[in-house]
Scaffold this motif. Sequence first.
Motif, mmCIF file in Angstrom:
data_model
loop_
_atom_site.group_PDB
_atom_site.id
_atom_site.type_symbol
_atom_site.label_atom_id
_atom_site.label_comp_id
_atom_site.label_asym_id
_atom_site.label_seq_id
_atom_site.Cartn_x
_atom_site.Cartn_y
_atom_site.Cartn_z
ATOM 1 N N THR A 54 10.262 33.866 -20.973
ATOM 2 C CA THR A 54 9.814 34.091 -22.342
ATOM 3 C C THR A 54 8.292 34.061 -22.389
ATOM 4 O OG1 THR A 54 11.809 33.055 -23.223
ATOM 5 C CG2 THR A 54 9.952 33.311 -24.738
ATOM 6 N N VAL A 55 7.719 35.097 -22.976
ATOM 7 C CA VAL A 55 6.271 35.270 -23.014
ATOM 8 C C VAL A 55 5.820 35.433 -24.457
ATOM 9 C CG1 VAL A 55 4.316 36.705 -22.294
ATOM 10 C CG2 VAL A 55 6.257 36.372 -20.745
ATOM 11 N N GLN A 56 4.747 34.757 -24.800
ATOM 12 C CA GLN A 56 4.113 34.915 -26.117
ATOM 13 C C GLN A 56 2.763 35.576 -25.914
ATOM 14 O OE1 GLN A 56 4.108 31.604 -29.060
ATOM 15 N NE2 GLN A 56 1.902 31.720 -28.912
ATOM 16 N N TYR A 57 2.493 36.632 -26.690
ATOM 17 C CA TYR A 57 1.211 37.329 -26.531
ATOM 18 C C TYR A 57 0.812 37.995 -27.846
ATOM 19 C CZ TYR A 57 3.807 41.791 -25.968
ATOM 20 O OH TYR A 57 4.609 42.885 -26.152
ATOM 21 N N HIS A 58 -0.464 38.310 -27.954
ATOM 22 C CA HIS A 58 -0.994 38.985 -29.129
ATOM 23 C C HIS A 58 -1.402 40.412 -28.757
ATOM 24 C CE1 HIS A 58 -1.479 34.822 -30.603
ATOM 25 N NE2 HIS A 58 -1.425 35.356 -31.803
ATOM 26 N N LEU A 59 -1.185 41.332 -29.688
ATOM 27 C CA LEU A 59 -1.612 42.702 -29.481
ATOM 28 C C LEU A 59 -1.934 43.321 -30.829
ATOM 29 C CD1 LEU A 59 -1.973 44.729 -27.139
ATOM 30 C CD2 LEU A 59 0.314 45.581 -27.653
ATOM 31 N N GLN A 60 -3.186 43.724 -30.997
ATOM 32 C CA GLN A 60 -3.646 44.369 -32.227
ATOM 33 C C GLN A 60 -3.313 43.546 -33.467
ATOM 34 O OE1 GLN A 60 -1.884 48.281 -32.024
ATOM 35 N NE2 GLN A 60 -3.390 49.024 -30.554
ATOM 36 N N GLY A 61 -3.574 42.235 -33.378
ATOM 37 C CA GLY A 61 -3.392 41.358 -34.521
ATOM 38 C C GLY A 61 -1.964 40.962 -34.798
#
Length: 257
Positions: A54-61
Motif C-alpha cells: 500500500t502506497v500513499q502519494y500526492h499528484l497534482q494536489g
Amino acid sequence: MTHSIKTADDVRWLLTHTQGFRGGRVMDVHLAKRWMLDEESGRDVSAGRVVTVTVQYHLQGVLRIAKLTLQGVSDFSIFEQDGGDCAALGMIQVELHEGLLRFWFDPQGNLYVVCEEALLEEVSVPHSDGDIHQGAAPWIFQADSGDPPTVDWLLTQLDQVGVPCIWKSTPRRAGHHGPLCWEGELVSTADVNAGPTAALTVRAYEPIDGAGFGIRLQPRLATGRLSGRLLRAVTEVVTQRYAGTCLTGERGVSSEW
C-alpha cells in the motif's frame, strides 16, 4: 478504481498514471502464503505467494492511496538494517521480462518483488493527508462512474434500513480546496437513550482523476456500538447502489466491502 497489470502496455499505463509513485511512501506490506491439500499425499502443498503493498502519494494536489496486489510471486525481499527505512519512495521501477513483472520500490532494491501479474486498486481524495489522519479512521469510497447521490437520497435509504438520521449542513470552509459537492454531519435519531449520539462527518465530492464521485465518512467518536452501526449502514447503502473502491483507514483499499 482498479486496473490489472499484465502486459507492457499495462506497465506503461501504471508508470504514467502514478508517475512512478514519485515522492510517495509505503504504508503497509503483507506477504501471504497460500496452501492447498494434496489429496494423494494428504499434505498441504504451496499454492503460491501474494504480496500486497500500500502506497500513499500526492499528484497534482490530489492525495492518492493505492494498493498493489502482486500475485504469483516467485521472488520477494524486504531489507532494513541500521535504522534504514525503505518506506520513502523516490520513484519505483517496473519491467516486464519473460512474462514476469519485476518491481523495485526503491533504488537500492530493499523492497523488491517478482510476480506474474499485479492488480492496482486506488482511491483519490481531494484533501491533505493531515486532514485524513485527524480523529477516528475515515472510510472513503470512490465510485467507478456516476454522479454523487443527494443528501435526501442518503437520508431516505437510511430510514428504509431502520437507521433514521437528521442532516446538519456544514458551511463551506474558507480556503478549503477540492471539488466538494456537499458536506455536513449525519446524526442518528435511533436509540437516543442509549448514550452519546452517533454521528458521522460526510463529504461528497465530484469526480477526480477521471473516475466517479467520492464519499468520505468519519465517525465523531473513534469507538462505540452506535457509531459503528451508523457507519456500517451508510457504507452498505452506498456500496449496494454504486460499484467502486473503498479505503478504510490507511491500508484497507478494496474493490469489495
